[in-house]
Motif scaffolding. Structure first.
Motif, mmCIF file in Angstrom:
data_model
loop_
_atom_site.group_PDB
_atom_site.id
_atom_site.type_symbol
_atom_site.label_atom_id
_atom_site.label_comp_id
_atom_site.label_asym_id
_atom_site.label_seq_id
_atom_site.Cartn_x
_atom_site.Cartn_y
_atom_site.Cartn_z
ATOM 1 N N TRP A 64 8.589 -3.203 15.176
ATOM 2 C CA TRP A 64 8.529 -3.012 13.728
ATOM 3 C C TRP A 64 9.570 -1.978 13.334
ATOM 4 C CZ3 TRP A 64 5.465 -5.979 10.626
ATOM 5 C CH2 TRP A 64 4.480 -6.741 11.259
ATOM 6 N N ILE A 65 10.392 -2.327 12.340
ATOM 7 C CA ILE A 65 11.485 -1.454 11.900
ATOM 8 C C ILE A 65 11.218 -1.090 10.438
ATOM 9 C CG2 ILE A 65 13.970 -1.221 11.629
ATOM 10 C CD1 ILE A 65 14.316 -3.299 13.830
ATOM 11 N N VAL A 66 11.070 0.202 10.188
ATOM 12 C CA VAL A 66 10.478 0.673 8.944
ATOM 13 C C VAL A 66 11.377 1.682 8.244
ATOM 14 C CG1 VAL A 66 8.546 2.041 8.037
ATOM 15 C CG2 VAL A 66 8.130 0.326 9.819
ATOM 16 N N ASP A 67 11.468 1.541 6.942
ATOM 17 C CA ASP A 67 12.056 2.583 6.086
ATOM 18 C C ASP A 67 11.028 2.877 5.005
ATOM 19 O OD1 ASP A 67 13.539 4.323 4.607
ATOM 20 O OD2 ASP A 67 15.352 3.100 4.565
ATOM 21 N N PRO A 68 10.293 3.980 5.124
ATOM 22 C CA PRO A 68 9.209 4.253 4.171
ATOM 23 C C PRO A 68 9.682 4.368 2.726
ATOM 24 C CG PRO A 68 9.028 5.650 6.104
ATOM 25 C CD PRO A 68 10.368 4.990 6.181
ATOM 26 N N ASN A 98 5.510 7.325 5.456
ATOM 27 C CA ASN A 98 5.767 7.021 6.863
ATOM 28 C C ASN A 98 4.470 7.069 7.671
ATOM 29 O OD1 ASN A 98 7.783 6.601 9.064
ATOM 30 N ND2 ASN A 98 6.951 8.542 9.788
ATOM 31 N N LYS A 99 3.660 8.107 7.445
ATOM 32 C CA LYS A 99 2.391 8.215 8.177
ATOM 33 C C LYS A 99 1.485 7.026 7.879
ATOM 34 C CE LYS A 99 -1.485 11.293 9.173
ATOM 35 N NZ LYS A 99 -2.456 10.180 9.198
ATOM 36 N N LEU A 100 1.383 6.664 6.620
ATOM 37 C CA LEU A 100 0.533 5.524 6.261
ATOM 38 C C LEU A 100 0.999 4.249 6.954
ATOM 39 C CD1 LEU A 100 -0.814 4.564 2.773
ATOM 40 C CD2 LEU A 100 0.339 2.853 4.162
ATOM 41 N N ILE A 101 2.300 3.971 6.873
ATOM 42 C CA ILE A 101 2.827 2.734 7.455
ATOM 43 C C ILE A 101 2.608 2.696 8.961
ATOM 44 C CG2 ILE A 101 4.943 1.419 7.898
ATOM 45 C CD1 ILE A 101 5.945 2.441 5.144
ATOM 46 N N LEU A 102 2.951 3.783 9.648
ATOM 47 C CA LEU A 102 2.812 3.780 11.102
ATOM 48 C C LEU A 102 1.353 3.714 11.520
ATOM 49 C CD1 LEU A 102 5.581 6.231 12.366
ATOM 50 C CD2 LEU A 102 5.725 3.823 11.717
ATOM 51 N N ASP A 103 0.467 4.383 10.797
ATOM 52 C CA ASP A 103 -0.962 4.291 11.113
ATOM 53 C C ASP A 103 -1.455 2.856 10.977
ATOM 54 O OD1 ASP A 103 -1.123 6.996 11.624
ATOM 55 O OD2 ASP A 103 -2.115 7.504 9.718
ATOM 56 N N GLU A 141 0.825 -1.206 0.000
ATOM 57 C CA GLU A 141 0.000 0.000 0.000
ATOM 58 C C GLU A 141 0.862 1.260 0.000
ATOM 59 O OE1 GLU A 141 -3.675 2.115 2.485
ATOM 60 O OE2 GLU A 141 -2.752 0.281 3.265
ATOM 61 N N ALA A 142 1.918 1.253 0.793
ATOM 62 C CA ALA A 142 2.817 2.406 0.817
ATOM 63 C C ALA A 142 3.480 2.603 -0.543
ATOM 64 C CB ALA A 142 3.865 2.225 1.909
ATOM 65 N N GLY A 143 3.863 1.506 -1.175
ATOM 66 C CA GLY A 143 4.473 1.608 -2.497
ATOM 67 C C GLY A 143 3.542 2.217 -3.525
ATOM 68 N N GLN A 144 2.265 1.826 -3.483
ATOM 69 C CA GLN A 144 1.297 2.399 -4.424
ATOM 70 C C GLN A 144 1.077 3.884 -4.143
ATOM 71 O OE1 GLN A 144 0.165 0.737 -7.175
ATOM 72 N NE2 GLN A 144 1.703 -0.704 -6.399
ATOM 73 N N LEU A 145 1.063 4.258 -2.854
ATOM 74 C CA LEU A 145 0.956 5.671 -2.512
ATOM 75 C C LEU A 145 2.137 6.451 -3.067
ATOM 76 C CD1 LEU A 145 -0.205 8.109 -0.951
ATOM 77 C CD2 LEU A 145 1.077 7.295 1.054
ATOM 78 N N LEU A 146 3.324 5.902 -2.931
ATOM 79 C CA LEU A 146 4.522 6.602 -3.414
ATOM 80 C C LEU A 146 4.503 6.767 -4.927
ATOM 81 C CD1 LEU A 146 6.977 4.825 -1.006
ATOM 82 C CD2 LEU A 146 6.726 7.306 -1.174
ATOM 83 N N LEU A 147 4.002 5.779 -5.643
ATOM 84 C CA LEU A 147 3.874 5.924 -7.090
ATOM 85 C C LEU A 147 2.875 7.027 -7.431
ATOM 86 C CD1 LEU A 147 3.835 2.192 -8.247
ATOM 87 C CD2 LEU A 147 5.735 3.814 -8.407
ATOM 88 N N ALA A 148 1.795 7.114 -6.663
ATOM 89 C CA ALA A 148 0.800 8.152 -6.910
ATOM 90 C C ALA A 148 1.367 9.536 -6.613
ATOM 91 C CB ALA A 148 -0.441 7.888 -6.056
ATOM 92 N N ILE A 149 2.137 9.654 -5.539
ATOM 93 C CA ILE A 149 2.750 10.943 -5.190
ATOM 94 C C ILE A 149 3.668 11.410 -6.310
ATOM 95 C CG2 ILE A 149 4.361 12.074 -3.592
ATOM 96 C CD1 ILE A 149 3.225 10.220 -1.403
#
Length: 246
Positions: A74-78, A40-45, A13-21
């Protein structure tokens, strides 16, 4: 939803958001900053909603040291490879990893431009290595140790962007060795290491010690991901390189 299913769904989902941005008309640094912030906001939410009792560590958020008391983090790199993302390249990734008791056990790495998500619950062992090995290295600052080892092994250097893209090249069989010693942080490697380990690959520090996560100091500067049959040769080449350069 299992941890692995959650990691994969959130990374995708984050990847699709980034493509849209990226289609909104921004570019360069502005695009990278917007992507980092909104992904980052999407993933953490999503993670907070699904796993409210777990701790979180993200490159793009203030470090909450309460995580040090948690078993599950959870360890995240958006956006792993913000520069590549901002330049509209394809070699960037989204990392969503879970460390339990300091071990990267579960996770997903999305390569949005390639429409693929590598995940720990669907491991695919890489195909047999070719006669001439291929080593992925930074496209802008390849580590001297990696160059020395590649020369000793007669391996071809394959420049590439983000850590996640490099690690997944080894998982997919597009490369054979990822050796990095130029400095990284836990979010750069947690999800890729979880995925690579699930695929049956060797993952360690370049001195052979384990990769330990959720530490007070999140700097984790070096990494080796490769097939097990190449480990001894790589460590021997590293030792030789240290002797030569020392």
């Amino acid at each position: 939803m299992t941890d692995a299913e959650l990691a994969a769904a959130v990374a995708e989902e984050a990847g699709q958001l980034l493509l849209a941005i990226r289609e909104e008309g921004l570019n360069g640094r502005a695009l990278g900053d917007a992507g980092d912030r909104r992904a980052n906001k999407l993933i953490l939410d999503r993670l907070r909603d699904a796993r409210p009792n777990d701790a979180l560590l993200s490159e793009e958020s203030t470090d909450d040291r309460a995580r040090l008391e948690a078993r599950r983090v959870w360890i995240v790199d958006p956006v792993d490879g913000t520069r590549e993302y901002g330049e509209a390249r394809t070699d960037w990734a989204v990392h969503v990893g879970l460390a339990i008791d300091g071990v990267a056990t579960t996770g997903a790495v999305a390569l949005p431009d390639k429409q693929v998500v590598f995940r720990t619950d669907r491991p695919t062992p890489p195909p047999p290595a070719p006669a001439k090995l291929r080593m992925v290295v930074s496209r802008t600052r390849p580590a001297p140790e990696a160059i020395s080892v590649a020369n000793m092994l007669g391996a071809e250097l394959v420049p590439m962007g983000s850590a996640g893209a490099k690690a997944m090249a080894v998982v997919s069989g597009d490369a054979d060795i990822y050796l990095h010693s130029g400095g990284q942080y836990e979010w750069d490697s947690a999800a890729p290491v979880a995925v690579a380990g699930a695929a049956g690959l060797h993952c360690s520090r370049i001195d052979g010690s384990p990769l330990v996560y959720n530490r007070p100091d999140v700097y984790l500067p070096d990494l080796l991901i490769c097939r097990h049959e190449h480990v001894d040769r790589i460590f021997a080449a590293l030792a030789s390189a240290r002797t030569t350069n020392g």
